[in-house]
Write a protein that holds these residues in place. Structure first.
Motif, PDB file in Angstrom:
ATOM      1  N   TYR A   1      -3.090   5.291 -13.004  1.00 19.83           N
ATOM      2  CA  TYR A   1      -2.574   5.101 -11.655  1.00 19.83           C
ATOM      3  C   TYR A   1      -1.084   4.781 -11.762  1.00 19.83           C
ATOM      4  N   SER A   2      -0.277   5.571 -11.033  1.00 21.19           N
ATOM      5  CA  SER A   2       1.168   5.493 -11.254  1.00 21.19           C
ATOM      6  C   SER A   2       2.009   5.402  -9.995  1.00 21.19           C
ATOM      7  N   ASP A   3       1.409   5.126  -8.847  1.00 23.72           N
ATOM      8  CA  ASP A   3       2.187   5.000  -7.624  1.00 23.72           C
ATOM      9  C   ASP A   3       3.283   3.949  -7.854  1.00 23.72           C
ATOM     10  N   PRO A   4       4.562   4.321  -7.660  1.00 19.49           N
ATOM     11  CA  PRO A   4       5.636   3.349  -7.893  1.00 19.49           C
ATOM     12  C   PRO A   4       5.498   2.076  -7.058  1.00 19.49           C
ATOM     13  N   ALA A   5       4.756   2.122  -5.966  1.00 18.96           N
ATOM     14  CA  ALA A   5       4.579   0.953  -5.104  1.00 18.96           C
ATOM     15  C   ALA A   5       3.310   0.164  -5.438  1.00 18.96           C
ATOM     16  N   ARG A   6       2.609   0.510  -6.504  1.00 19.49           N
ATOM     17  CA  ARG A   6       1.326  -0.148  -6.795  1.00 19.49           C
ATOM     18  C   ARG A   6       1.495  -1.629  -7.133  1.00 19.49           C
ATOM     19  N   ASP A   7       2.652  -2.007  -7.639  1.00 19.49           N
ATOM     20  CA  ASP A   7       2.945  -3.398  -7.976  1.00 19.49           C
ATOM     21  C   ASP A   7       4.269  -3.745  -7.300  1.00 19.49           C
ATOM     22  N   GLU A   8       4.244  -4.703  -6.391  1.00 16.19           N
ATOM     23  CA  GLU A   8       5.448  -5.053  -5.628  1.00 16.19           C
ATOM     24  C   GLU A   8       6.565  -5.623  -6.501  1.00 16.19           C
TER      25      GLU A   8
ATOM     26  N   MET B   1       7.472  -4.559  -9.689  1.00 20.00           N
ATOM     27  CA  MET B   1       8.170  -3.553 -10.492  1.00 20.00           C
ATOM     28  C   MET B   1       7.329  -2.297 -10.571  1.00 20.00           C
ATOM     29  N   HIS B   2       7.909  -1.240 -11.088  1.00 19.19           N
ATOM     30  CA  HIS B   2       7.179   0.022 -11.250  1.00 19.19           C
ATOM     31  C   HIS B   2       6.349  -0.059 -12.531  1.00 19.19           C
ATOM     32  N   THR B   3       5.032   0.021 -12.365  1.00 24.73           N
ATOM     33  CA  THR B   3       4.123   0.005 -13.511  1.00 24.73           C
ATOM     34  C   THR B   3       3.223   1.233 -13.456  1.00 24.73           C
ATOM     35  N   ILE B   4       2.726   1.593 -14.608  1.00 21.03           N
ATOM     36  CA  ILE B   4       1.697   2.630 -14.714  1.00 21.03           C
ATOM     37  C   ILE B   4       0.519   1.973 -15.416  1.00 21.03           C
ATOM     38  N   THR B   5      -0.652   2.031 -14.797  1.00 22.02           N
ATOM     39  CA  THR B   5      -1.808   1.411 -15.428  1.00 22.02           C
ATOM     40  C   THR B   5      -2.801   2.448 -15.916  1.00 22.02           C
ATOM     41  N   THR B   6      -3.377   2.151 -17.048  1.00 19.87           N
ATOM     42  CA  THR B   6      -4.503   2.903 -17.579  1.00 19.87           C
ATOM     43  C   THR B   6      -5.725   2.026 -17.378  1.00 19.87           C
ATOM     44  N   VAL B   7      -6.729   2.571 -16.687  1.00 21.99           N
ATOM     45  CA  VAL B   7      -7.899   1.775 -16.300  1.00 21.99           C
ATOM     46  C   VAL B   7      -9.098   2.176 -17.156  1.00 21.99           C
ATOM     47  N   TYR B   8      -9.742   1.174 -17.712  1.00 22.37           N
ATOM     48  CA  TYR B   8     -10.938   1.365 -18.525  1.00 22.37           C
ATOM     49  C   TYR B   8     -12.133   0.709 -17.848  1.00 22.37           C
ATOM     50  N   VAL B   9     -13.310   1.211 -18.188  1.00 17.31           N
ATOM     51  CA  VAL B   9     -14.575   0.593 -17.811  1.00 17.31           C
ATOM     52  C   VAL B   9     -15.220   0.145 -19.115  1.00 17.31           C
ATOM     53  N   ALA B  10     -15.781  -1.051 -19.118  1.00 20.11           N
ATOM     54  CA  ALA B  10     -16.408  -1.573 -20.335  1.00 20.11           C
ATOM     55  C   ALA B  10     -17.558  -2.494 -19.982  1.00 20.11           C
ATOM     56  N   GLN B  11     -18.475  -2.648 -20.921  1.00 14.61           N
ATOM     57  CA  GLN B  11     -19.514  -3.661 -20.813  1.00 14.61           C
ATOM     58  C   GLN B  11     -19.028  -4.888 -21.585  1.00 14.61           C
ATOM     59  N   ALA B  12     -19.669  -6.026 -21.311  1.00 14.88           N
ATOM     60  CA  ALA B  12     -19.205  -7.265 -21.922  1.00 14.88           C
ATOM     61  C   ALA B  12     -20.348  -8.087 -22.461  1.00 14.88           C
ATOM     62  N   SER B  13     -19.981  -8.939 -23.399  1.00  9.04           N
ATOM     63  CA  SER B  13     -20.905  -9.957 -23.879  1.00  9.04           C
ATOM     64  C   SER B  13     -20.129 -11.272 -23.929  1.00  9.04           C
TER      65      SER B  13
ATOM     66  N   CYS C   1      -5.597  -7.350  -5.160  1.00  9.11           N
ATOM     67  CA  CYS C   1      -4.187  -7.147  -5.492  1.00  9.11           C
ATOM     68  C   CYS C   1      -3.909  -5.708  -5.919  1.00  9.11           C
ATOM     69  N   PHE C   2      -2.627  -5.400  -5.898  1.00 13.94           N
ATOM     70  CA  PHE C   2      -2.124  -4.121  -6.389  1.00 13.94           C
ATOM     71  C   PHE C   2      -2.876  -2.976  -5.703  1.00 13.94           C
ATOM     72  N   ASP C   3      -3.264  -1.969  -6.457  1.00 15.60           N
ATOM     73  CA  ASP C   3      -4.048  -0.848  -5.926  1.00 15.60           C
ATOM     74  C   ASP C   3      -5.497  -0.943  -6.389  1.00 15.60           C
ATOM     75  N   HIS C   4      -5.968  -2.163  -6.632  1.00 15.48           N
ATOM     76  CA  HIS C   4      -7.304  -2.350  -7.201  1.00 15.48           C
ATOM     77  C   HIS C   4      -8.419  -1.945  -6.243  1.00 15.48           C
ATOM     78  N   ALA C   5      -8.180  -1.980  -4.928  1.00 10.89           N
ATOM     79  CA  ALA C   5      -9.195  -1.473  -3.988  1.00 10.89           C
ATOM     80  C   ALA C   5      -9.384   0.023  -4.202  1.00 10.89           C
ATOM     81  N   ARG C   6      -8.300   0.752  -4.379  1.00 13.20           N
ATOM     82  CA  ARG C   6      -8.398   2.199  -4.643  1.00 13.20           C
ATOM     83  C   ARG C   6      -9.077   2.462  -5.974  1.00 13.20           C
ATOM     84  N   ILE C   7      -8.696   1.719  -6.998  1.00 13.62           N
ATOM     85  CA  ILE C   7      -9.292   1.893  -8.329  1.00 13.62           C
ATOM     86  C   ILE C   7     -10.796   1.638  -8.260  1.00 13.62           C
ATOM     87  N   LEU C   8     -11.200   0.568  -7.594  1.00 10.02           N
ATOM     88  CA  LEU C   8     -12.625   0.249  -7.506  1.00 10.02           C
ATOM     89  C   LEU C   8     -13.377   1.253  -6.652  1.00 10.02           C
TER      90      LEU C   8
END
Length: 149
Positions: free
Chosen positions: A85-92, A94-106, A131-138
């Motif tokens: 996710y790379s929308d320049p407005a995703r983080d108020e 600064m401009h960030t690019i996030t790589t999103v992973y899905v994982a299981q946990a213990s 926060c951020f664009d996490h609603a879109r990511i989810l």
């Protein structure tokens, strides 16, 4: 290309300082058929996926594992790429690019580091504000899970 000029301290010449987006990772951690979210200690405040900045010399996968451990006290496994996710407005901040992973946990989830609180949520009962664009990511995650049960 975005840059600002700096002055060389040795010779006084103008030197270009390039501005580039900063790489981050976010992790959708599945635990007991729920999603782990943290409430942020620092602005912007609200609920968020665990994650953070990638350190210099660190792989994206290693950053995801480290951030999950630091913020949730969980060990994650079965790391799978959801998307970038790379929308320049995703983080108020600064401009960030996030790589999103899905994982299981213990382990036992516990808020730590940048997390003021931690809670588990059903995907269809997420808190607000996110926060951020996490609603879109989810939303993308929920669509992905529905298409690939």
């Amino acid at each position: 290309m975005s840059f600002t000029s700096l002055t060389c301290p040795a010779c006084g010449a103008a030197v270009k300082q390039y501005r580039n987006p900063l790489p981050t990772v976010d992790i959708i951690i599945e635990l007991d058929n729920k999603i782990v979210l943290i409430k942020r200690k620092n602005p912007p405040h609200g609920w968020a996926l665990p994650g953070g900045f990638v350190d210099y010399g660190e792989s994206l996968e290693a950053a995801a594992i480290r951030e999950a451990q630091e913020e949730t006290n969980l060990t994650i496994h079965n790391l799978k790429l959801l998307g970038c996710y790379s929308d320049p407005a995703r983080d108020e901040r600064m401009h960030t690019i996030t790589t999103v992973y899905v994982a299981q946990a213990s382990g036992t989830p516990q808020a730590a580091d940048d997390a003021a609180e931690l809670a588990l949520f059903l995907p269809e009962q997420l808190p607000a504000p996110l926060c951020f664009d996490h609603a879109r990511i989810l939303a993308d995650y929920i669509s992905f899970k529905a298409a690939c049960p």
